[in-house]
Design a protein around this motif. Structure first.
Motif, PDB file in Angstrom:
ATOM      1  N   ASN A   1      43.606 -14.584 -36.225  1.00  0.00           N
ATOM      2  CA  ASN A   1      45.018 -14.212 -36.107  1.00  0.00           C
ATOM      3  C   ASN A   1      45.444 -13.949 -34.675  1.00  0.00           C
ATOM      4  O   ASN A   1      46.317 -13.128 -34.420  1.00  0.00           O
ATOM      5  CB  ASN A   1      45.295 -12.977 -36.960  1.00  0.00           C
ATOM      6  N   GLN A   2      44.828 -14.690 -33.748  1.00  0.00           N
ATOM      7  CA  GLN A   2      45.156 -14.459 -32.344  1.00  0.00           C
ATOM      8  C   GLN A   2      46.647 -14.610 -32.069  1.00  0.00           C
ATOM      9  O   GLN A   2      47.226 -13.857 -31.293  1.00  0.00           O
ATOM     10  CB  GLN A   2      44.376 -15.462 -31.471  1.00  0.00           C
ATOM     11  N   ARG A   3      47.282 -15.591 -32.747  1.00  0.00           N
ATOM     12  CA  ARG A   3      48.700 -15.820 -32.458  1.00  0.00           C
ATOM     13  C   ARG A   3      49.528 -14.620 -32.914  1.00  0.00           C
ATOM     14  O   ARG A   3      50.411 -14.153 -32.202  1.00  0.00           O
ATOM     15  CB  ARG A   3      49.190 -17.090 -33.144  1.00  0.00           C
ATOM     16  N   LEU A   4      49.246 -14.111 -34.122  1.00  0.00           N
ATOM     17  CA  LEU A   4      49.987 -12.940 -34.608  1.00  0.00           C
ATOM     18  C   LEU A   4      49.816 -11.779 -33.639  1.00  0.00           C
ATOM     19  O   LEU A   4      50.774 -11.086 -33.299  1.00  0.00           O
ATOM     20  CB  LEU A   4      49.503 -12.529 -35.991  1.00  0.00           C
ATOM     21  N   PHE A   5      48.591 -11.549 -33.205  1.00  0.00           N
ATOM     22  CA  PHE A   5      48.342 -10.433 -32.283  1.00  0.00           C
ATOM     23  C   PHE A   5      49.080 -10.637 -30.966  1.00  0.00           C
ATOM     24  O   PHE A   5      49.571  -9.696 -30.362  1.00  0.00           O
ATOM     25  CB  PHE A   5      46.847 -10.272 -32.013  1.00  0.00           C
TER      26      PHE A   5
ATOM     27  N   VAL B   1      51.251  -5.210 -36.091  1.00  0.00           N
ATOM     28  CA  VAL B   1      50.695  -6.492 -36.523  1.00  0.00           C
ATOM     29  C   VAL B   1      49.346  -6.274 -37.207  1.00  0.00           C
ATOM     30  O   VAL B   1      48.999  -6.952 -38.159  1.00  0.00           O
ATOM     31  CB  VAL B   1      50.563  -7.448 -35.317  1.00  0.00           C
ATOM     32  N   THR B   2      48.604  -5.276 -36.722  1.00  0.00           N
ATOM     33  CA  THR B   2      47.292  -4.988 -37.304  1.00  0.00           C
ATOM     34  C   THR B   2      47.406  -4.728 -38.794  1.00  0.00           C
ATOM     35  O   THR B   2      46.629  -5.239 -39.598  1.00  0.00           O
ATOM     36  CB  THR B   2      46.699  -3.750 -36.619  1.00  0.00           C
ATOM     37  N   GLU B   3      48.405  -3.919 -39.163  1.00  0.00           N
ATOM     38  CA  GLU B   3      48.592  -3.598 -40.573  1.00  0.00           C
ATOM     39  C   GLU B   3      48.957  -4.866 -41.346  1.00  0.00           C
ATOM     40  O   GLU B   3      48.497  -5.081 -42.472  1.00  0.00           O
ATOM     41  CB  GLU B   3      49.707  -2.541 -40.693  1.00  0.00           C
ATOM     42  N   ILE B   4      49.785  -5.712 -40.705  1.00  0.00           N
ATOM     43  CA  ILE B   4      50.197  -6.952 -41.367  1.00  0.00           C
ATOM     44  C   ILE B   4      48.979  -7.848 -41.584  1.00  0.00           C
ATOM     45  O   ILE B   4      48.779  -8.391 -42.668  1.00  0.00           O
ATOM     46  CB  ILE B   4      51.265  -7.666 -40.508  1.00  0.00           C
ATOM     47  N   VAL B   5      48.136  -7.948 -40.552  1.00  0.00           N
ATOM     48  CA  VAL B   5      46.933  -8.772 -40.692  1.00  0.00           C
ATOM     49  C   VAL B   5      46.004  -8.167 -41.740  1.00  0.00           C
ATOM     50  O   VAL B   5      45.414  -8.877 -42.552  1.00  0.00           O
ATOM     51  CB  VAL B   5      46.208  -8.896 -39.333  1.00  0.00           C
ATOM     52  N   ALA B   6      45.917  -6.832 -41.752  1.00  0.00           N
ATOM     53  CA  ALA B   6      44.998  -6.172 -42.690  1.00  0.00           C
ATOM     54  C   ALA B   6      45.409  -6.421 -44.133  1.00  0.00           C
ATOM     55  O   ALA B   6      44.577  -6.343 -45.033  1.00  0.00           O
ATOM     56  CB  ALA B   6      44.945  -4.678 -42.413  1.00  0.00           C
ATOM     57  N   ASN B   7      46.689  -6.698 -44.355  1.00  0.00           N
ATOM     58  CA  ASN B   7      47.153  -6.906 -45.726  1.00  0.00           C
ATOM     59  C   ASN B   7      47.298  -8.369 -46.082  1.00  0.00           C
ATOM     60  O   ASN B   7      47.823  -8.693 -47.141  1.00  0.00           O
ATOM     61  CB  ASN B   7      48.485  -6.175 -45.938  1.00  0.00           C
ATOM     62  N   GLN B   8      46.853  -9.262 -45.194  1.00  0.00           N
ATOM     63  CA  GLN B   8      46.847 -10.678 -45.555  1.00  0.00           C
ATOM     64  C   GLN B   8      45.864 -10.907 -46.701  1.00  0.00           C
ATOM     65  O   GLN B   8      44.856 -10.220 -46.793  1.00  0.00           O
ATOM     66  CB  GLN B   8      46.371 -11.519 -44.358  1.00  0.00           C
ATOM     67  N   PRO B   9      46.157 -11.899 -47.540  1.00  0.00           N
ATOM     68  CA  PRO B   9      45.204 -12.198 -48.630  1.00  0.00           C
ATOM     69  C   PRO B   9      43.801 -12.450 -48.094  1.00  0.00           C
ATOM     70  O   PRO B   9      42.825 -11.985 -48.680  1.00  0.00           O
ATOM     71  CB  PRO B   9      45.791 -13.465 -49.259  1.00  0.00           C
TER      72      PRO B   9
END
Lengths: 405, 604
Positions: free
Chosen positions: A65-69, A353-361
């Motif tokens: 998820n480098q781009r999201l970060f 973003v961390t929380e968003i990534v943590a909740n990805q499927p």
């Protein structure tokens, strides 16, 4: 008659590595016990953490998820735009670093940034195929900037203009110019995020600086209306936490301007709150500097015939600001950490973003979750920048001789 | 002045007079500010009118409907908004008060460690401080909350038991706590007397110390007097062994709960007007009770655990005897069943001793695949001489583990629907409600002293008794304490280092031990430097508690955001928030001023 005794080496157990170890670790039985117990504890913790990080942790989601970060939902095909802004920034800092090579602090900061970019470039080359070239470009731009600055130190004189141009063009490059689907199409602010947003919000310290200086001067004014207005602003803003001001700003700014909340992007509201909040703290820092300037300086300036404005701008402020540079760097560290609070107005900064990534499927499928890994990664990045700045602050303090009498 | 007045050439024209310029500048400034405020207020009023949002505080009285997990004073969702906000404010104080104390203790320890002669200790302290100071508090809160506290402790009915009657689970921490009872009022005069005597004593000893040539210890005598009077008062106050008029308890044994109330109308039944009595001390005695349970296949952290049984948490110390056996021992023996306790007598596994060693080995659980473990494997726990001392909760509730005495087992038709995991056999089905054996419960109210110790007990659904702190509170507290302690540690180190080296050397030369040197010479002087910045750290901690949304703790800011969301009263909520935080800041500023004054007095 007298015979000079040749210098003898220090007795064993005092000098050298052995002496150091004895003095610092095994000076007494109690100390030895302490060393052994804490040593075992530290060893256990370090081994456990390293073992966990190497064998148990799953870092895949961090790399994937480098781009999201980095930029959150900024369109992938337009990634070159923020990267160009970043490259220009690194090049400008490079010119500063290269030209001011005698300034160790500046140079050190620059090379730390380059180191960070280099690490990210390596990660991008490994895990983020579409950004390989871009990151390599940023790295190259910084080195080129440094070389340029080193070759032509006179470039420094153009830097203020270059920074102004960077700010202006950078904004348009990030935001875009044309609606629709072109290369320069507008990217709405709600798609901005990640570390890019953290850095953008961090720049709030720049406009807060003139505001803070004005407030500090106002607070020392002899005119009661100005003085008490400034005091009220500073104390009220400092009295409540930033997260509350972010919340209040996001509620009240649309009301103040009597406009639909959707017309005011959350970034703008957060930026206003951060700038005003930062200005109040800046004012207190600057006030400390103003108080440190001896009265004799003002009196001498007046005796030489300088007016109020000239005395302040040519005599008092330069001395005052010089004294508070470390404090301002300290405040910058605080602001850098506090940008993480913009989650409260729904912005997806680096922290959020961390929380968003943590909740990805994909994250939820990992047994035990990946929250620990993600938050450690984020903590590490924040730590790198904040700690680097605090080192610079300490170096500045030493260089300026603040605190030594 | 005189010269300038007389000489027209020297007289400054009025537009260049500093005074005039000043006044004009102020008029312009005030006009600009006033215009700005006017525009903003008109805009706001227009916007509020357009959106039909409340601009006054009349909504404060309406029903909030906000559930709050932790409430220092009684609160229900039916209470009005102002009370919800008050709870939030008190919760802010609750976390800040405890946080300040803990952060100071850890901070001082870290600051002293930072100067230790042992390199390892010194380095640990440095790493601690640098690491924690340079990571955003928000990240730290989320780290403690989601990564440490939520996953580690097991479910509520299997908490980590900490010696001393503490229980930790992902629901929170529960620990024994002293609560004031209805007799607390009788003790208050004694406490007041004790404090007055102690204050007078301190003043007297101070005077004596000033006059006397020999050293006089100021504190011990007044403190002993304080303790003695308080203790004596407590004894006297608890001599009266009568219960207040009409104190009664209403307890149902098979639900295991009841209330202590005050029967004001004297009709022997708890009516709507009879108030509940909090913190009344009660003893529940049950001569004999039978509890039934079936073996279940339960899923625990993703893994199927076979043939596990669970009884309400009956601790051995509460009963004379507890025996667990199969409901139908002959049938069980025929099938080779045996019981293995994982926690006697309340939980365990039913197994089939396949290898015949008489002991349970993993893999021997009776399970569905082999067709064993079902069809009548029902366990009965016989509890003899159950006795428990219970302190009524804040709302007068008395709870023991819910008993399900023999005979109250639900009939077979209902059971599967109620609990899909438990399969009751024919034996349970044969029983019906007609077979209920009424059990005698003896509930006695104890005359209480001014304080009563409420212990934690652990029924199935949540903790009862004692004091409960949610994980949300714990996570926020941990993060705030650890974060602030790093800053305090650095301040303490600076303060200690700022004490002139000669002070320490002189103290050592006078023969004081290193610890005396530190506690009597260095630390008091360091305190003077350390205290003002530390107080501002306390204020920071209090303000930082507003990061509570990250841990879900219901303090002022969180409650205010919910209230704003429900009522739409943006401006009033914003004003209330600002006012509350300013109040807190002013209190801290006030304390800081007092401290600064005191320190200035000490200086010579």
């Amino acid at each position: 008659m007298f015979e000079v005794i040749p210098p003898r080496p220090a007795p064993a157990g005092v000098a050298g590595i052995g002496g150091w170890i004895r003095r610092n670790l095994f000076s007494s039985p109690a100390n030895t016990l302490l060393t052994v117990v804490t040593g075992l504890f530290v060893g256990y913790v370090v081994i456990a953490v390293v073992a966990w990080a190497l064998f148990d942790a799953s870092w895949g989601q961090v790399w994937a998820n480098q781009r999201l970060f980095a930029v959150y939902r900024y369109p992938a095909d337009l990634l070159w735009r923020p990267m160009a802004v970043l490259a220009a920034m690194m090049a400008l800092i490079g010119v500063m670093g290269g030209a001011g090579r005698s300034n160790e602090i500046l140079r050190g900061l620059f090379w730390s940034l380059v180191g960070f970019v280099a690490v990210v470039t390596v990660i991008a080359i490994l895990f983020w195929p579409s950004a390989r070239v871009l990151w390599t470009g940023v790295l190259a731009a910084s080195v080129v900037g440094y070389a340029l600055g080193a070759a032509r130190p006179a470039l420094v004189r153009a830097l203020p203009w270059a920074w102004a141009a960077w700010l202006f063009l950078g904004f348009f490059l990030l935001y875009g110019v044309t609606p629709g689907s072109g290369l320069l199409r507008i990217v709405p602010a709600r798609d901005w995020g990640g570390f890019m947003l953290t850095l953008i919000l961090f720049t709030g310290i720049v406009p807060s600086f003139p505001l803070g200086v004005a407030l500090a001067l106002g607070r020392r004014s002899k005119l009661p209306a100005i003085k008490y207005t400034c005091i009220a602003f500073i104390e009220i803003v400092r009295g409540a936490p930033l997260i509350m001001w972010l919340f209040v700003a996001s509620l009240l700014l649309p009301l103040f301007l009597n406009t639909d909340p959707n017309n005011l992007p959350a970034i703008l509201r957060a930026y206003v709150a951060i700038t005003l909040f930062s200005a109040a703290y800046m004012a207190e820092n600057v006030r400390g500097g103003l108080q440190s300037v001896p009265r004799g300086q003002t009196e001498a300036a007046r005796a030489l015939g300088l007016g109020g404005w000239l005395t302040t701008s040519l005599i008092v402020l330069p001395q005052a600001l010089r004294a508070v540079i470390p404090a301002i760097v300290g405040q910058a560290i605080g602001l850098f950490k506090d940008t993480s609070l913009v989650f409260i107005v729904g912005l997806a900064d680096f922290f959020r973003v961390t929380e968003i990534v943590a909740n990805q499927p994909a994250s939820l499928r990992v047994t035990g979750g990946v929250k620990l890994e993600l938050y450690l990664f984020v903590a590490l990045i924040y730590f790198f920048f904040a700690y680097r700045m605090s080192i610079a602050s300490r170096q500045l303090e030493k260089q300026l001789g603040v605190g030594t009498r | 002045m005189a010269l300038a007045d007389r000489d027209p050439v020297l007289r400054i024209p009025f537009w260049r007079n500093v005074k005039t310029i000043g006044i004009l500048a102020q008029i312009v400034f005030v006009a600009v500010i006033a215009l700005g405020v006017f525009v903003l207020v008109t805009n706001t009023l227009n916007a509020l009118g357009r959106a039909n949002l409340p601009a006054d505080f009349s909504w404060l009285g309406s029903r909030a409907g906000i559930p709050i997990a932790e409430t220092p004073i009684p609160y229900t969702p039916n209470d009005p908004y102002w009370r919800a906000l008050l709870i939030g404010f008190l919760n802010t104080l609750k976390i800040a008060g405890i946080g300040v104390i803990l952060a100071s203790l850890i901070g001082i320890a870290v600051g002293v460690m930072r100067l230790a002669s042992n390199w390892l200790v010194r380095s640990i302290a440095t790493v601690y401080i640098e690491l924690l100071r340079n990571i955003p508090l928000a990240v730290q809160i989320v780290f403690w909350y989601t990564a440490v506290l939520l996953p580690i402790p097991p479910r509520i009915n299997n908490p980590i038991e900490i010696p001393g009657g503490l229980y930790l689970s992902n629901v929170g921490l529960a620990f024994p706590f002293l609560y004031p009872t209805y007799r607390f009022g009788a003790w208050v005069p004694w406490l007041v007397l004790a404090v007055v005597v102690a204050v007078v004593g301190v003043v007297w000893r101070r005077r004596l110390a000033q006059r006397s040539e020999r050293p006089v210890r100021v504190w011990p005598l007044p403190l002993v007097a304080l303790a003695a009077i308080a203790a004596g008062g407590y004894y006297v106050a608890s001599l009266d062994r009568t219960l207040p008029d009409g104190l009664a308890v209403d307890f149902t044994i098979d639900r295991g709960r009841g209330v202590v109330y005050r029967d004001l109308d004297g009709n022997g039944v708890r009516g709507p007007r009879d108030p509940l009595m909090p913190f009344a001390s009660t003893i529940v005695r049950i001569a004999e009770a039978e509890l039934t349970a079936s073996t279940q296949n339960i899923t625990e952290s993703g893994q199927l655990v076979r043939s596990t049984f669970r009884f309400p948490m009956i601790l051995e110390r509460n009963v004379e005897a507890a025996v667990v056996d199969f409901g139908d021992p002959e049938e069980a023996a025929e099938r080779g069943f045996a019981i293995h306790f994982t926690r006697f007598p309340s939980r365990g596994v039913v197994y089939v001793d396949r290898d015949g060693d008489g002991e349970f080995t993993p893999g021997e659980e009776s399970d569905a695949e082999t067709g064993i473990g079902y069809g009548g494997v029902r366990l009965v726990m016989t509890v003899v001489g159950y006795e428990r001392h219970i302190v009524a909760d804040r709302d007068g509730q008395v709870r023991t583990p819910a008993f399900s005495p023999s005979g109250t087992v639900r009939s077979a038709e209902v059971a599967p629907a109620l609990n899909p995991f438990s399969v009751f056999g024919g034996a349970a089905a044969a029983e019906s409600r007609d077979d209920i054996v009424p059990l005698e419960a003896d509930v006695e109210l104890l005359p209480a002293g001014p304080l009563v110790l409420s212990r934690v007990h652990v029924p199935v659904s949540s903790y009862e008794g004692g004091m409960r702190l949610t994980v949300n509170y714990l996570a926020l507290l941990l993060a705030l304490v650890v974060y602030t302690s790093a800053f305090i540690g650095e301040i303490v180190r600076g303060g200690i280092q700022a004490v002139a080296k000669g002070q320490r050397e002189a103290a050592l030369a006078l023969g004081l031990s290193p610890s005396q040197t530190f506690s009597l010479v260095v630390f008091p002087q360091a305190l003077r430097i350390v205290l003002p910045p530390v107080i501002s750290q306390y204020l920071n901690l209090t303000k930082n508690s507003s990061l509570a949304p990250l841990a879900g703790y219901g303090e002022l800011f969180v409650i205010a955001t919910i209230v704003q969301n429900q009522t739409g009263a943006s401006v009033p909520v914003a004003l209330l928030l600002i006012a509350s935080y300013l109040l807190i800041s002013f209190v801290f500023a006030f304390v800081l001023n007092i401290v600064n004054d005191r320190l200035a007095l000490v200086e010579r």
